[in-house]
Design a protein around this motif. Sequence first.
Motif, PDB file in Angstrom:
ATOM      1  N   ASP A  19       0.845  -1.196   0.000  1.00 54.10           N
ATOM      2  CA  ASP A  19       0.000   0.000   0.000  1.00 54.10           C
ATOM      3  C   ASP A  19       0.882   1.248   0.000  1.00 54.10           C
ATOM      4  N   GLU A  20       0.470   2.281  -0.728  1.00 50.72           N
ATOM      5  CA  GLU A  20       1.264   3.505  -0.910  1.00 50.72           C
ATOM      6  C   GLU A  20       2.703   3.131  -1.283  1.00 50.72           C
ATOM      7  N   ALA A  21       2.790   2.310  -2.316  1.00 49.32           N
ATOM      8  CA  ALA A  21       4.070   1.708  -2.703  1.00 49.32           C
ATOM      9  C   ALA A  21       5.116   2.731  -3.114  1.00 49.32           C
ATOM     10  N   ALA A  22       4.690   3.844  -3.716  1.00 51.21           N
ATOM     11  CA  ALA A  22       5.655   4.852  -4.155  1.00 51.21           C
ATOM     12  C   ALA A  22       6.365   5.522  -2.983  1.00 51.21           C
ATOM     13  N   TYR A  23       5.846   5.334  -1.789  1.00 51.84           N
ATOM     14  CA  TYR A  23       6.442   5.935  -0.600  1.00 51.84           C
ATOM     15  C   TYR A  23       7.223   4.909   0.230  1.00 51.84           C
ATOM     16  N   THR A  24       7.439   3.734  -0.326  1.00 47.01           N
ATOM     17  CA  THR A  24       8.298   2.739   0.312  1.00 47.01           C
ATOM     18  C   THR A  24       9.657   2.730  -0.380  1.00 47.01           C
ATOM     19  N   THR A  25      10.657   2.225   0.296  1.00 43.54           N
ATOM     20  CA  THR A  25      12.030   2.322  -0.206  1.00 43.54           C
ATOM     21  C   THR A  25      12.382   1.171  -1.150  1.00 43.54           C
ATOM     22  N   PRO A  26      13.367   1.386  -2.015  1.00 45.75           N
ATOM     23  CA  PRO A  26      13.865   0.275  -2.836  1.00 45.75           C
ATOM     24  C   PRO A  26      14.369  -0.890  -1.984  1.00 45.75           C
ATOM     25  N   GLN A  27      14.918  -0.592  -0.810  1.00 41.15           N
ATOM     26  CA  GLN A  27      15.400  -1.651   0.078  1.00 41.15           C
ATOM     27  C   GLN A  27      14.247  -2.537   0.543  1.00 41.15           C
ATOM     28  N   LEU A  28      13.102  -1.925   0.813  1.00 42.72           N
ATOM     29  CA  LEU A  28      11.929  -2.705   1.210  1.00 42.72           C
ATOM     30  C   LEU A  28      11.470  -3.603   0.066  1.00 42.72           C
ATOM     31  N   TYR A  29      11.404  -3.050  -1.138  1.00 41.03           N
ATOM     32  CA  TYR A  29      10.977  -3.822  -2.305  1.00 41.03           C
ATOM     33  C   TYR A  29      11.910  -5.011  -2.537  1.00 41.03           C
ATOM     34  N   THR A  30      13.208  -4.767  -2.412  1.00 39.59           N
ATOM     35  CA  THR A  30      14.186  -5.845  -2.575  1.00 39.59           C
ATOM     36  C   THR A  30      13.998  -6.930  -1.522  1.00 39.59           C
TER      37      THR A  30
END
Length: 273
Positions: A137-148
């Motif tokens: 949720d609100e993915a654009a406000y999460t970090t690349p580190q979280l996505y990885t």
Amino acid sequence: MASVAQLDRLLLRRDPAVLMRRAGMTPDGWQQVLLRRRPHRALVTTSRQSGKSTTAAAMGLHRAHTTPRTTVVAVSPTQRQSALLISRVKVFAEAVGITLAKDNALSVELPNRSVIYALPGSPDTVRGYSPELLLIDEAAYTTPQLYTACLPMLAATGGDLIAVSTPNGQQGWFWAEWSGQGAPGWLRIEVPYTQIARISGEFIIGQRASMSAERFAAEYECVFNAATTGLFNPADLAAALRDDPVLDGSGLPDPREIMRRNRARHTTGTGAA
């Protein structure tokens, strides 16, 4: 002959949008598309107040309810947002008569042993889970580190990944995936304020008057504003190179909408579409 209760359960199983209607909500077109289509990978770029978290909660509960022993993980930028998402799950469960076996601030367990976890957006908090459905949720406000950190969670299950967000400029992993710089195979859905029935024209007039054109475009028109200006707009280039379509809120393919809108912004010198 099937009883009314049996028919009711069958309808809920076949149509996830029933969850919203039973809770007194009328799902918008994009919500019905996303809930019923059950994509493997989806990016949803939306206006503010589109019902992003509500839709994620409905998707998570429907998957958990209809598939026993399923793990659903919903990730939000903050713990407060994660708690709100779980609260929406509980509202839907009550609306359709699902009795929760366990009920905590950031997780619920259903009688069929399915579990829904809502986690704050830290790479450390998401490790150790193997969900069949991952919601960001609100993915654009999460970090690349979280996505990885999130992607390996799906390695063993082959689970689905749905990311929803208001734009946050041409930066970060969500923008990279949306613009076609990342992995292929995403379903992309774009939901500007014009596709959201509960946002009134009077409210939009007030919002236009209270913020810059650039900010309004990002908050309500799904525009990923460029950090800098140059001879070529990065969004134009990304849209020209991307082959897969963007769906609008009605579910109709519109593969060049982003390029058209950003070209208009570049020509007029404003951030509005």
